[in-house]
Design an enzyme around this catalytic site. Sequence first.
Site, PDB file in Angstrom:
ATOM      1  N   LYS A  13      28.711 -79.765-130.045  1.00 11.34           N
ATOM      2  CA  LYS A  13      27.839 -78.613-129.755  1.00 11.34           C
ATOM      3  C   LYS A  13      26.567 -79.051-129.026  1.00 11.34           C
ATOM      4  CE  LYS A  13      27.363 -77.352-134.091  1.00 11.34           C
ATOM      5  NZ  LYS A  13      28.134 -78.406-134.774  1.00 11.34           N
ATOM      6  N   ARG A  88      24.979 -70.810-139.699  1.00 10.20           N
ATOM      7  CA  ARG A  88      25.880 -71.724-140.394  1.00 10.20           C
ATOM      8  C   ARG A  88      26.577 -71.045-141.572  1.00 10.20           C
ATOM      9  NH1 ARG A  88      24.251 -76.785-138.099  1.00 10.20           N
ATOM     10  NH2 ARG A  88      24.879 -78.545-139.296  1.00 10.20           N
ATOM     11  N   ARG A 127      28.821 -92.549-134.224  1.00 13.83           N
ATOM     12  CA  ARG A 127      27.828 -91.918-133.345  1.00 13.83           C
ATOM     13  C   ARG A 127      26.480 -92.630-133.390  1.00 13.83           C
ATOM     14  NH1 ARG A 127      26.631 -85.569-133.719  1.00 13.83           N
ATOM     15  NH2 ARG A 127      25.829 -86.038-135.791  1.00 13.83           N
ATOM     16  N   ARG A 160      22.010 -91.618-137.152  1.00 12.63           N
ATOM     17  CA  ARG A 160      21.424 -90.593-138.022  1.00 12.63           C
ATOM     18  C   ARG A 160      21.724 -90.910-139.477  1.00 12.63           C
ATOM     19  NH1 ARG A 160      22.993 -84.730-135.623  1.00 12.63           N
ATOM     20  NH2 ARG A 160      23.235 -84.358-137.848  1.00 12.63           N
ATOM     21  N   ARG A 171      29.309 -82.906-145.242  1.00 12.45           N
ATOM     22  CA  ARG A 171      29.002 -81.960-144.155  1.00 12.45           C
ATOM     23  C   ARG A 171      30.256 -81.225-143.687  1.00 12.45           C
ATOM     24  NH1 ARG A 171      26.690 -85.984-140.248  1.00 12.45           N
ATOM     25  NH2 ARG A 171      26.292 -84.283-138.793  1.00 12.45           N
TER      26      ARG A 171
END
Length: 219
Positions: A13, A88, A127, A160, A171
């Site tokens: 996204k 969300r 990531r 992160r 998540r």
Amino acid sequence: MNLILLGAPGAGKGTQGKNLLERYRIPQISTGDILRSNVRSKTQLGLKAREYMDKGVLVPDDVVVGMVSDRIKEEDCLNGFILDGFPRNLKQAEVLEQTLKDMGKRIDRVIGIDVERKELVRRLSGRRVCRKCGANYHVIFSPPMNIGACDKCSSEIYQRDDDSEETIEARLKVYEQETFPLIEYYARKGLYAAVDGIGTVDQITNFIVSAIEKGRSNT
Ligand code: AMP
């Protein structure tokens, strides 16, 4: 054009939002980015949000809803905006709808980026993100040219906190339970289109642009 990008964590996204921002010249509003910036600056909102973010669960609705309502009233959103990471859950979607209605506006299109779970885990666990410009890398599939430094702005690249194995699972579970029902919510309103989230960044942007344009020609 008021757009929502839906999709699980790791679906792309943020990356796609940046491409769409350049194409349509409307701001990308990432609730995750706004929250992280508050965490870094140790604002009151950031201190409150952090405990939820570290666990991989949603920050309370009143915190994010207020943040987004304020943001979409800013002048740069007059011609539209791209929401990335918001809403969300159903509550957030309903409040957003009402806020926009009060402003004489509405959501024009909701694009869902489809990526299977195994691929999401693979993407999130490797990531790395640039602290300054937010550019995304992957330790194996798209590493930066110089280890630890962003190709675009040379700033530091970091992992992160919530991209740890344990938090990724939390998540994804939150996504499946709370965010996934939004697909049906927006499909019922005739606003939803899904695109395949596997391919090069530019290919996926083209899928999204086609879905947006198709939606426009239908209205
Ligand atoms: P993201 O960068 O979109 O993956 O968001 C990172 C974290 O910020 C999430 O795991 C949540 O804890 C929090 N967050 C971001 N957007 C929202 C939202 N719309 N509602 C509640 N929490 C959010």
